[in-house]
Write a protein that holds these residues in place. Structure first.
Motif, short mmCIF file in Angstrom:
data_model
loop_
_atom_site.label_atom_id
_atom_site.label_comp_id
_atom_site.label_asym_id
_atom_site.label_seq_id
_atom_site.Cartn_x
_atom_site.Cartn_y
_atom_site.Cartn_z
N GLN A 105 44.49 25.40 -6.77
CA GLN A 105 44.94 24.79 -5.60
C GLN A 105 46.21 25.30 -5.04
N GLY A 106 47.05 25.40 -6.26
CA GLY A 106 48.46 26.25 -5.77
C GLY A 106 48.41 27.50 -5.09
N VAL A 107 47.26 28.46 -5.59
CA VAL A 107 47.15 29.70 -5.14
C VAL A 107 46.58 29.49 -3.78
N ALA A 108 45.69 28.71 -3.38
CA ALA A 108 45.16 28.45 -2.09
C ALA A 108 46.27 28.01 -1.25
N TYR A 109 47.22 27.33 -1.90
CA TYR A 109 48.07 27.11 -0.52
C TYR A 109 48.92 28.25 -0.45
N VAL A 110 49.40 29.15 -1.41
CA VAL A 110 50.15 30.30 -1.10
C VAL A 110 49.42 31.23 -0.18
N ARG A 111 48.06 31.14 -0.43
CA ARG A 111 47.29 32.01 0.64
C ARG A 111 47.24 31.50 2.05
N ARG A 112 47.03 30.32 2.13
CA ARG A 112 47.38 29.63 3.51
C ARG A 112 48.59 29.90 4.34
N SER A 113 49.66 30.28 3.33
CA SER A 113 50.74 30.74 4.01
C SER A 113 51.28 32.04 4.35
N ALA A 114 49.96 32.79 4.13
CA ALA A 114 50.20 34.31 4.48
C ALA A 114 49.96 34.38 5.99
N PRO A 156 48.95 35.90 9.30
CA PRO A 156 47.92 37.07 9.85
C PRO A 156 48.49 37.85 10.86
N GLY A 157 47.99 39.35 10.54
CA GLY A 157 48.34 40.23 11.77
C GLY A 157 49.52 40.88 11.28
N THR A 158 50.65 40.28 10.98
CA THR A 158 51.87 40.82 10.91
C THR A 158 52.04 40.95 9.51
N GLY A 159 51.43 40.16 8.65
CA GLY A 159 51.77 40.35 7.11
C GLY A 159 52.87 39.46 6.86
N GLY A 160 53.15 39.25 5.48
CA GLY A 160 54.06 38.56 4.70
C GLY A 160 53.64 37.13 4.91
N PHE A 161 54.53 36.32 4.37
CA PHE A 161 54.33 34.67 4.06
C PHE A 161 55.35 33.77 4.83
N ALA A 162 54.69 32.80 5.19
CA ALA A 162 55.74 31.80 6.12
C ALA A 162 56.10 30.74 5.02
N TYR A 163 57.15 30.03 5.37
CA TYR A 163 57.54 28.80 4.77
C TYR A 163 56.49 27.72 4.58
#
Length: 361
Positions: free
Chosen positions: A219-228, A230-237
């Motif tokens: 579930q931690g991994v899933a949360y991190v993935r949802r924070s990616a 789309p399009g520009t790449g990178g991760f959000a807060y």
């Protein structure tokens, strides 16, 4: 001591792996980087000077001058900075200093909650995650009495992290904050920054034999993935937000540490860092960025390491002062103090040594 290698270690029982990592560090002499190591002499000299500054400025209470209410995070980061250069508790010129800081963190646990922090503000879960990760790193390096103390402390520490995770309770598993963590254990939302430290702590605890449910990590991994993003790449807060280098380094490292090697989100994050390297000391959370991005680039390797890491390293070195500490940073990082900045800088500069078990591929 460990050398730079792209090979993954063979699988071992978690507690054996942790103990072997510590034994390796204890029995091998500290040495300069091998000829093929990308650690130039001027970088080694900067790191050693920074560690000398940290040693000279440890306070009688076994901490370092700090701001922002930190009680365990800065000592824990400082311990990991010494470990990253190959120093170990109870050995060599800094062995006693390391034991003192480890003892301070162990004594700081609140028995009623298990939290490794003396604060009640927004730094609480940051401190807890950082300190838990540090104790996992030293687990195989300390003497038997301290290892027994760490066992007891980690049991409570890991329970708190698991209890604080935003897991579904009859709700859909893809809700925005499911699987993550926030500043306080009882908070109702999550962010990638606090989540990254808790995942790092759980990964370290699992390496030391703690029972960490697979669902919590998934579930931690899933949360991190949802924070990616789309399009520009990178991760959000938080899911749906914008990317920056600090958040992107956190997202990449979290996925890589938890077995999601070179996932689509991590590679997109690497491409984002090529276009947005953490090379500007005036950017938001600069020292946090260089720490996480250095670790992330090490995990991705290849063109990401070769292209971005030099752009990260050289501007960072320019911030070192004559006495060895690192200055700069704005906002909360300015308040955090010289020991925080210096420890984070050392951790970024020492990545090529690969001495910290938690970050090895």
């Amino acid at each position: 001591m460990p050398t730079r290698s792209n090979r993954r270690p063979a699988a071992r029982a978690p507690v054996v792996a942790c103990l072997l990592a510590g034994l390796l560090a204890l029995t091998a002499p500290r040495a300069p980087a091998a000829p093929d190591e990308p650690v130039p002499p001027h970088v080694e000299a900067a790191v050693d000077k920074a560690l000398e500054w940290l040693a000279k400025n440890q306070a009688p209470d076994r901490t370092w001058p700090h701001g922002g209410g930190s009680t365990t995070a800065v000592p824990s980061l400082a311990v990991m900075a010494f470990l990253a250069r190959g120093h170990v508790p109870g050995q060599g010129p800094y062995g006693d200093l390391l034991y003192k800081s480890i003892d301070h963190v162990l004594a700081s646990q609140r028995p009623e909650t298990g939290v490794l922090s003396g604060t009640t503000n927004n730094a609480m879960m940051y401190e807890h995650g950082i300190s838990t990760a540090m104790l996992c790193e030293v687990y195989g390096m300390v003497d038997d009495p301290r290892r027994e103390k760490i066992d007891k402390v980690l049991a409570k520490s890991v329970k708190l992290i698991l209890d604080a995770q935003k897991l579904p309770d009859g709700r859909p598993k893809d809700m925005p904050h499911t699987g993550g963590w926030r500043y306080q254990p009882t908070a109702g939302d999550a962010d990638i920054s606090v989540t990254g430290w808790q995942l790092m702590a759980l990964r370290g605890a699992a390496n030391c034999g703690a029972a960490v449910p697979k669902e919590a990590l998934d579930q931690g991994v899933a949360y991190v993935r949802r924070s990616a993003v789309p399009g520009t790449g990178g991760f959000a807060y938080q899911p749906g937000g914008n990317a920056n280098p600090a958040r992107t380094g956190t997202g990449i490292l979290s996925l890589e540490m938890l077995g999601q090697h070179h996932s689509a989100e991590a590679i997109a994050g690497g491409e984002y860092l090529i276009q947005n390297p953490p090379d500007n000391a005036g950017q938001e959370f600069y020292f946090y960025s260089v720490y996480y991005c250095a670790q992330a680039l090490n995990q991705l390797g290849g063109k990401y390491w070769d292209t971005v890491y030099p752009k990260l390293r050289e501007p960072l070195l320019k911030l070192q002062q004559n006495d060895g500490h690192f200055s700069g940073g704005g906002g909360q990082e300015a308040e955090a103090g010289d020991a925080y900045r210096t420890s984070m800088a050392v951790l970024a500069l020492c990545v090529p040594y690969r001495y910290l078990p938690l970050y090895q591929k």
